[in-house]
Design an enzyme around this catalytic site. Structure first.
Site, PDB file in Angstrom:
ATOM      1  N   GLY A 172      38.696  34.989  26.692  1.00  0.00           N
ATOM      2  CA  GLY A 172      39.744  35.321  27.647  1.00  0.00           C
ATOM      3  C   GLY A 172      39.498  36.636  28.363  1.00  0.00           C
ATOM      4  N   SER A 173      40.593  37.269  28.785  1.00  0.00           N
ATOM      5  CA  SER A 173      40.502  38.354  29.770  1.00  0.00           C
ATOM      6  C   SER A 173      39.833  39.632  29.295  1.00  0.00           C
ATOM      7  CB  SER A 173      41.906  38.677  30.299  1.00  0.00           C
ATOM      8  OG  SER A 173      42.380  37.605  31.082  1.00  0.00           O
ATOM      9  N   VAL A 174      39.611  39.824  27.985  1.00  0.00           N
ATOM     10  CA  VAL A 174      38.825  40.983  27.552  1.00  0.00           C
ATOM     11  C   VAL A 174      37.421  40.905  28.144  1.00  0.00           C
ATOM     12  CG1 VAL A 174      37.850  42.190  25.558  1.00  0.00           C
ATOM     13  CG2 VAL A 174      40.190  41.337  25.452  1.00  0.00           C
ATOM     14  N   GLN A 175      36.999  39.683  28.453  1.00  0.00           N
ATOM     15  CA  GLN A 175      35.696  39.469  29.076  1.00  0.00           C
ATOM     16  C   GLN A 175      35.575  40.171  30.434  1.00  0.00           C
ATOM     17  OE1 GLN A 175      33.013  38.001  28.035  1.00  0.00           O
ATOM     18  NE2 GLN A 175      31.851  37.928  29.944  1.00  0.00           N
ATOM     19  N   LYS A 176      36.701  40.422  31.082  1.00  0.00           N
ATOM     20  CA  LYS A 176      36.676  41.079  32.396  1.00  0.00           C
ATOM     21  C   LYS A 176      36.057  42.477  32.325  1.00  0.00           C
ATOM     22  CE  LYS A 176      40.703  38.451  33.871  1.00  0.00           C
ATOM     23  NZ  LYS A 176      42.162  38.416  33.999  1.00  0.00           N
TER      24      LYS A 176
END
Length: 581
Positions: free
Chosen positions: A296-300
């Protein structure tokens, strides 16, 4: 009638003939024994009167970074029998053993004590010296012979369940069965020795007879990077969160930013390594390394760091971000469904905009993007050396469609472990340098000499400037208007990122995305990073938010680490950056 006796001379000659024949047999046998092949007969006789014993090597301990024992071996014995000596008194011996060892089976004891054509049988394993002393006294009192002992240390965990999923457990045969006990079994076990003693006809050792002994080589101890106290606190905190949000499982990892050493690797559910059989297998795994999921968004954090390093974005970059964005016919949404927002890159990070991230990522060629992700450790083993570690899944870039690239940019379409995610975020905290995560710090031999554990070298992933810009963006996440105000730590600047990702249920993949994972990653102090912490909850059913669920766990665990290690407060606030234009 007259009885006639034979002639004495004939009888004498016959008698001498028989005696000569018998003596010739003895003489021939003597020549065979002493002249023709004396060594083989000597060896055969020696084997008949010799008894060998395994001298078990002491198993090395597993220690925390400060030398606190997490798993150690304590003195114990295996009780053995020579059935040729115990067969006649088997019932009496079995009754004594059964009374002192209530977990033993009477039928199995009898089988061992009466075994035919055997001079060695195990009756019980890992019996404490105290219990054996009581058994020995009662056997001696009743003059019962044929029961012996051999060293058989028992593995204990002085700190209970702390780090159980990392340490693992040892089986009844003294071999590691899971975790580091299994992965480091060769190093911890050492090498058994052997002793051969001459025994009498009853199997008793002859005190002054010749004997040979090959001494055992003790195993080495492993000093881990874990901090027992921080590990305990992290385990209690993730247990609380799992129960509060009714999740299936949870993980917390805290790393030392510069060294990559893992100070805490907490899993819940967990288990008792002294009795692993009573816990389901799933609770005994180390999810931090063995379980992978779409992050999810931690990948950003990785996506925007790669773009900043390539010079494709900066803090000044401005985007007009719609609430819905079509990619290959698929409508990708943000958490505001209508309208267009004018956002800076700090705003894209702070608001966790999927669409803004995709728009920025489309400026980078797919092959270059994949190369950055590999440098961050995705799709690669960490080198931590834990058994069962998964390397995750990062599809080759030449297989990506535009939709695949868009999904990966905000954390869907690839899989990673919690440790991989922690190491990625730690790279930003470490000024753009990837420090491979470490779990074993030193190996210590029986003489107390420590040898540092080998680890892969560090590598630069992005420039210091790119890492600095992304850190500023991440500070906006915990600032006013960000998605993780609950992750703030009073007195310290905090950089962080939330994550909420859909998951495919591995038990019913045909149903598609039916589960969720919520997460939070960050580090503090943001201006001089010391600790990076990553939190993930698998399938929480009481709410679904990385900021409100993972953020407080990050805050509490990182605060504990900052206080324990005496890291001074920052003293200044985070820089103010615009989120919109």
């Amino acid at each position: 009638m007259t009885l006639r006796l034979g002639r004495p001379a004939v009888r004498l000659r016959v008698t001498f003939g028989v005696m000569a024949f018998v003596l010739s047999l003895f003489a021939g046998r003597l020549i065979m024994l002493q002249g023709v092949d004396p060594d083989s007969y000597k060896l055969a006789a020696s084997r008949e009167s010799a008894k060998s014993y395994i001298l078990h090597a002491s198993r090395g301990s597993i220690l925390d970074r400060n030398g606190v024992p997490l798993a150690v071996s304590e003195d114990a014995v295996a009780i053995t029998a020579d059935p040729s000596q115990t067969r006649k008194k088997a019932k009496e011996i079995a009754e004594i053993l059964r009374r002192k060892l209530p977990e033993s089976s009477y039928s199995k004891l009898m089988a061992g004590l009466t075994k035919r054509n055997s001079k060695f049988q195990y009756l019980a394993r890992q019996v404490t010296p105290k219990i054996w002393k009581e058994i020995k006294a009662e056997l001696s009192e009743k003059k019962l012979v044929g029961v012996y002992t051999a060293e058989d240390p028992v593995r204990t965990n002085p700190n209970g369940t702390i780090a159980a999923n990392v340490i693992g457990f040892v089986g009844a045969q003294g071999k590691g069965m899971a975790g580091l006990e299994y992965g480091l079994n060769n190093e911890l076990s050492g090498k058994d020795g052997k002793a051969i003693y001459q025994v009498d006809s009853r199997g008793n050792r002859i005190p002054l007879a010749n004997h040979t002994v090959a001494e055992p080589k003790p195993g080495v101890s492993a000093k881990l990077t874990l901090d027992r106290d921080l590990q305990w606190f992290a385990e209690k905190r993730i247990e609380q969160a799992v129960k509060q949000y009714q999740a299936e499982a949870g993980v917390v990892i805290t790393m030392d930013v510069q060294s990559g050493e893992i100070l805490a690797m907490a899993n819940y559910p967990t288990y008792d390594p002294q009795d692993p059989g009573k816990t389901p297998a799933a609770a005994r795994t180390n999810r931090a390394l063995e379980q992978v999921y779409e992050p999810g968004s931690v990948q950003k954090v990785a996506t925007l760091a790669a773009l900043a390093d390539a010079g494709l974005i900066s803090l000044d970059t401005k985007l007009s971000v719609p609430g819905v964005y079509p990619v290959n016919g698929v409508r990708i949404k943000d958490h505001w469904p209508h309208g267009t927002l004018k956002m800076t890159m700090a705003g894209v990070m702070a608001k966790s905009s999927n669409v803004g991230t995709i728009m920025a990522a489309q400026t980078m060629p797919k092959a270059q993007f994949v190369d950055y992700l590999h440098k961050f450790g995705f799709g690669e083993p960490t080198g931590i050396g834990f058994p069962g570690e998964s390397k995750g899944l990062l599809p080759p870039g030449d297989e990506w469609s535009e939709l695949s690239r868009s999904n990966v940019a905000f954390g869907q379409g690839l899989s990673a472990s919690a440790v991989q995610m922690a190491a990625m975020v730690n790279s930003i905290a470490n000024g753009g340098t990837y420090a491979p995560p470490k779990l074993v710090k030193d190996y210590i031999d029986a003489n107390g000499i420590a040898t540092p554990a080998e680890a892969p070298p560090s590598r630069r992933v992005v420039s210091e400037d790119a890492a600095r810009q992304v850190t500023t963006m991440m500070e906006a996440v915990t600032g006013e208007g960000g998605t993780a105000e609950l992750a703030r730590i009073p007195g310290y600047r905090v950089a962080g990122k939330t994550g909420t990702a859909q998951q495919v249920d591995p038990k019913a993949p045909q149903k598609g995305y039916t589960k969720w994972a919520t997460s939070f990653a960050g580090f503090a102090p943001a201006d001089k990073p010391r600790f990076a912490t990553y939190v993930v909850l698998q399938n929480p059913t009481n709410g679904r938010s990385g900021g409100t669920q993972g953020g407080p766990v990050f805050r509490d665990v990182t605060s504990y680490a900052l206080q324990k290690y005496g890291v001074p407060p920052t003293g200044v606030g985070s820089p103010k950056v615009p989120l919109s234009w």
